[in-house]
Design a protein around this motif. Structure first.
Motif, PDB file in Angstrom:
ATOM      1  N   THR A 107       0.690  -0.969   0.017  1.00  0.00           N
ATOM      2  CA  THR A 107      -0.294  -0.020  -0.063  1.00  0.00           C
ATOM      3  C   THR A 107       0.904   1.380  -0.049  1.00  0.00           C
ATOM      4  O   THR A 107       1.599   1.579   0.833  1.00  0.00           O
ATOM      5  CB  THR A 107      -1.009  -0.100   1.296  1.00  0.00           C
ATOM      6  OG1 THR A 107      -1.600  -1.098   1.150  1.00  0.00           O
ATOM      7  CG2 THR A 107      -1.785   1.183   1.310  1.00  0.00           C
ATOM      8  N   PHE A 108       0.581   2.255  -0.897  1.00  0.00           N
ATOM      9  CA  PHE A 108       1.659   3.354  -1.318  1.00  0.00           C
ATOM     10  C   PHE A 108       0.904   4.346  -0.225  1.00  0.00           C
ATOM     11  O   PHE A 108      -0.229   4.638  -0.549  1.00  0.00           O
ATOM     12  CB  PHE A 108       1.725   3.716  -2.446  1.00  0.00           C
ATOM     13  CG  PHE A 108       2.608   2.621  -3.413  1.00  0.00           C
ATOM     14  CD1 PHE A 108       4.037   3.054  -3.291  1.00  0.00           C
ATOM     15  CD2 PHE A 108       1.940   1.786  -4.113  1.00  0.00           C
ATOM     16  CE1 PHE A 108       4.749   2.432  -4.365  1.00  0.00           C
ATOM     17  CE2 PHE A 108       2.979   1.112  -4.897  1.00  0.00           C
ATOM     18  CZ  PHE A 108       4.245   1.198  -5.089  1.00  0.00           C
ATOM     19  N   THR A 109       1.816   4.918   0.566  1.00  0.00           N
ATOM     20  CA  THR A 109       1.196   6.119   1.057  1.00  0.00           C
ATOM     21  C   THR A 109       1.761   7.229   0.752  1.00  0.00           C
ATOM     22  O   THR A 109       1.469   8.491   1.312  1.00  0.00           O
ATOM     23  CB  THR A 109       1.872   5.756   2.717  1.00  0.00           C
ATOM     24  OG1 THR A 109       2.997   5.846   2.932  1.00  0.00           O
ATOM     25  CG2 THR A 109       1.068   4.655   3.420  1.00  0.00           C
ATOM     26  N   LYS A 110       2.541   7.221  -0.246  1.00  0.00           N
ATOM     27  CA  LYS A 110       3.154   8.499  -0.782  1.00  0.00           C
ATOM     28  C   LYS A 110       3.265   8.303  -2.457  1.00  0.00           C
ATOM     29  O   LYS A 110       3.134   7.219  -2.768  1.00  0.00           O
ATOM     30  CB  LYS A 110       4.660   8.873  -0.407  1.00  0.00           C
ATOM     31  CG  LYS A 110       4.983   9.101   1.035  1.00  0.00           C
ATOM     32  CD  LYS A 110       6.511   9.408   1.437  1.00  0.00           C
ATOM     33  CE  LYS A 110       6.622   9.527   2.737  1.00  0.00           C
ATOM     34  NZ  LYS A 110       8.025   9.800   2.967  1.00  0.00           N
ATOM     35  N   PRO A 111       2.950   9.573  -3.343  1.00  0.00           N
ATOM     36  CA  PRO A 111       3.207   9.429  -4.704  1.00  0.00           C
ATOM     37  C   PRO A 111       4.459   8.719  -5.129  1.00  0.00           C
ATOM     38  O   PRO A 111       5.508   8.979  -4.213  1.00  0.00           O
ATOM     39  CB  PRO A 111       3.111  10.993  -4.918  1.00  0.00           C
ATOM     40  CG  PRO A 111       2.465  11.415  -3.879  1.00  0.00           C
ATOM     41  CD  PRO A 111       2.912  10.819  -2.501  1.00  0.00           C
ATOM     42  N   LEU A 112       4.478   8.078  -6.103  1.00  0.00           N
ATOM     43  CA  LEU A 112       5.596   7.468  -6.459  1.00  0.00           C
ATOM     44  C   LEU A 112       5.757   7.782  -8.036  1.00  0.00           C
ATOM     45  O   LEU A 112       4.806   7.868  -8.756  1.00  0.00           O
ATOM     46  CB  LEU A 112       5.680   5.963  -6.478  1.00  0.00           C
ATOM     47  CG  LEU A 112       6.875   5.198  -7.135  1.00  0.00           C
ATOM     48  CD1 LEU A 112       8.212   5.441  -6.504  1.00  0.00           C
ATOM     49  CD2 LEU A 112       6.592   3.617  -7.215  1.00  0.00           C
ATOM     50  N   ALA A 113       6.874   8.440  -8.559  1.00  0.00           N
ATOM     51  CA  ALA A 113       7.211   8.827  -9.719  1.00  0.00           C
ATOM     52  C   ALA A 113       8.425   8.286 -10.235  1.00  0.00           C
ATOM     53  O   ALA A 113       9.402   7.964  -9.771  1.00  0.00           O
ATOM     54  CB  ALA A 113       7.259  10.381 -10.056  1.00  0.00           C
ATOM     55  N   LEU A 114       8.478   7.646 -11.653  1.00  0.00           N
ATOM     56  CA  LEU A 114       9.581   7.323 -12.455  1.00  0.00           C
ATOM     57  C   LEU A 114       9.890   8.384 -13.468  1.00  0.00           C
ATOM     58  O   LEU A 114       9.122   9.062 -14.166  1.00  0.00           O
ATOM     59  CB  LEU A 114       9.320   6.040 -13.171  1.00  0.00           C
ATOM     60  CG  LEU A 114       8.439   4.976 -12.249  1.00  0.00           C
ATOM     61  CD1 LEU A 114       8.117   3.807 -13.375  1.00  0.00           C
ATOM     62  CD2 LEU A 114       9.081   4.705 -11.058  1.00  0.00           C
ATOM     63  N   VAL A 115      11.378   8.573 -13.489  1.00  0.00           N
ATOM     64  CA  VAL A 115      11.667   9.544 -14.437  1.00  0.00           C
ATOM     65  C   VAL A 115      12.729   9.146 -15.404  1.00  0.00           C
ATOM     66  O   VAL A 115      13.743   8.408 -15.144  1.00  0.00           O
ATOM     67  CB  VAL A 115      12.007  10.942 -13.518  1.00  0.00           C
ATOM     68  CG1 VAL A 115      13.459  10.516 -12.669  1.00  0.00           C
ATOM     69  CG2 VAL A 115      12.443  12.035 -14.543  1.00  0.00           C
ATOM     70  N   ASN A 116      12.613   9.898 -16.626  1.00  0.00           N
ATOM     71  CA  ASN A 116      13.757   9.889 -17.572  1.00  0.00           C
ATOM     72  C   ASN A 116      14.319  11.139 -17.935  1.00  0.00           C
ATOM     73  O   ASN A 116      13.555  11.935 -18.566  1.00  0.00           O
ATOM     74  CB  ASN A 116      13.326   9.081 -19.036  1.00  0.00           C
ATOM     75  CG  ASN A 116      14.331   9.634 -20.145  1.00  0.00           C
ATOM     76  OD1 ASN A 116      15.666   9.229 -20.128  1.00  0.00           O
ATOM     77  ND2 ASN A 116      13.705   9.500 -21.165  1.00  0.00           N
ATOM     78  N   PHE A 117      15.304  11.679 -17.260  1.00  0.00           N
ATOM     79  CA  PHE A 117      16.121  12.987 -17.557  1.00  0.00           C
ATOM     80  C   PHE A 117      16.800  12.998 -19.013  1.00  0.00           C
ATOM     81  O   PHE A 117      17.320  12.143 -19.325  1.00  0.00           O
ATOM     82  CB  PHE A 117      16.994  13.313 -16.469  1.00  0.00           C
ATOM     83  CG  PHE A 117      16.387  13.542 -15.242  1.00  0.00           C
ATOM     84  CD1 PHE A 117      15.702  14.757 -15.041  1.00  0.00           C
ATOM     85  CD2 PHE A 117      16.477  12.747 -13.950  1.00  0.00           C
ATOM     86  CE1 PHE A 117      15.215  15.283 -13.683  1.00  0.00           C
ATOM     87  CE2 PHE A 117      15.936  12.884 -13.162  1.00  0.00           C
ATOM     88  CZ  PHE A 117      15.288  14.196 -12.665  1.00  0.00           C
TER      89      PHE A 117
END
Length: 411
Positions: A107-117
């Protein structure tokens, strides 16, 4: 998709049949294909896809505006004829880690982001980490507009030709303010983990490093009719300076490399009028780096004077030492092994090591808490087609990243 299937899908993009290396340069066709791959991976997982004002790609699980997000990822571009793992391993692993977390039914309690710089390697415009530098305000809009490639194409022109509005580039403090922690997984660019027998390591710091341009100006003349005594050949001064760089680095326990050169008029039967060489130098601390670069420049000026050559030295880029956030680093060590304060480091379950290579995580460290995980590289070779990491080590990296993300975003 599994790590293996994602890796196999990305592997052919931008690969040179001649060298076996990769030519994924910013805002080219290969870069566009990589970006399309990232977007497709995000959408296939039901993530919210965003392209920010500087061309960096984001894939969000949860509300992107909620704040205190945990972010992971890396880059997909390459150096000229680079290896497959530098950058892409971190991006592929981020999607694979998310898949593993979903399989664990956390269960995620924070937002999660994946990034390509974008444009991390700086292969096209000569400046590393352009996407993250712009976002962090370490590269001004005016400086970005002055960046040009070898054909004289400016960064804004390249972006616009690729279908992106370059008029929006600039600092992105609102976006960075939403991030509570950034963790970048990367193949190790060295052999420390191979020598210690560990699959995974945690970064302690990035060495200070920079790029200096040496312009040696002489006199063009006929290679067959000009006496050696009458020549003002800048190639001689340049060659002697290359050897001086090796000597100064060896004496200081640092590294220094002349890896790029431009010659005018660049004719086989012509004595050059200009030899332009780029020095890359890195050291464990600022004083040592200053000693090396000062020593190289001093030697270059002595050689230039001896041959009647004019010399200009320009610092094109510089990154001071980056100490990754100690609290976040220690939290990674707690999640994956023992506290970093236990023992001397030799008995740690997960070793902590420094690196001479720059990364987007280093650029962002001045704004948000950042950390890095390294995956073992058995040869230590990087920025080369021979760059390699065993698949079981890559999978171990995915598991470690999933453990870290669970510890940071699922509490």
């Amino acid at each position: 998709m599994t790590f293996h299937s994602m890796w196999a899908e990305l592997l052919p993009i931008g690969r040179s049949s001649a060298s076996g290396g990769y030519r994924r340069f910013a805002w080219t066709g290969a870069d566009a294909d990589c970006r399309a791959w990232f977007k497709a991976q995000a959408e296939s997982r039901g993530l919210t896809y965003e392209l920010d004002r500087n061309g960096n790609q984001w894939a969000w699980l949860g509300d992107p505006t909620a704040g205190d997000a945990v972010v992971t990822g890396s880059h997909l571009d390459s150096v000229p004829d680079g290896g497959a793992f530098d950058g892409p391993l971190g991006v592929v692993s981020s999607f694979a880690a998310l898949d593993e977390l979903r399989a664990r039914q956390v269960t995620f309690t924070k937002p999660l982001a994946l990034v390509n710089f974008g444009d991390e390697e700086g292969a096209r415009f000569g400046l590393a980490c352009v996407g993250s530098r712009l976002a962090a305000g370490q590269l001004t809009v005016e400086q970005a507009h002055r960046l040009t490639d070898a054909d004289g194409v400016t960064l804004p022109q390249a972006m616009e030709r690729a279908g992106y509005d370059a008029g929006t580039i600039g600092p992105d403090p609102e976006r960075l303010a939403r991030i509570g922690a950034f963790v970048e997984l990367h193949v190790e660019q060295g052999r420390a983990l191979d020598l210690s027998g560990d699959r995974i390591g945690i970064a302690s710091a990035i060495w200070p490093h920079g790029r200096w341009r040496f312009d040696f100006r002489g006199e063009a003349n006929h290679a067959g009719t000009t006496r050696l005594a009458d020549r003002r050949d800048p190639m001689l001064s340049y060659a002697e300076t290359v050897l001086a760089a090796r000597r100064e680095a060896r004496l200081a326990g640092a590294v220094a490399t002349f890896g790029k050169i431009a010659v005018e008029p660049n004719g086989v039967n012509a004595i050059p009028s200009l030899v332009r060489g780029w020095l890359d130098s890195r050291a464990a601390d600022q004083r040592t780096l200053d000693t090396v670069v000062t020593g190289v420049e001093k030697a270059a000026r002595e050689y230039a004077d001896a041959h009647g050559i004019e010399l200009d030295v320009v610092r094109e880029s510089f990154t001071p030492v980056v100490e990754f956030d100690h609290a976040l680093r220690d939290e990674l060590a707690r999640i994956l092994g023992r506290d970093t304060g236990a023992g001397t480091g030799a008995d740690l379950k997960v070793p902590v090591l420094g690196t001479g290579a720059g990364h987007d995580a280093g650029i962002l460290s001045g704004t948000i808490p950042t950390a890095m995980l390294f995956v073992r590289n058995p040869t230590g070779v990087s920025h080369s087609p021979a760059e390699y990491a065993a698949e079981d080590d890559c999978v171990a990296g995915v598991t470690a990243l999933a453990d870290v993300l669970e510890g940071l975003a699922c509490r």
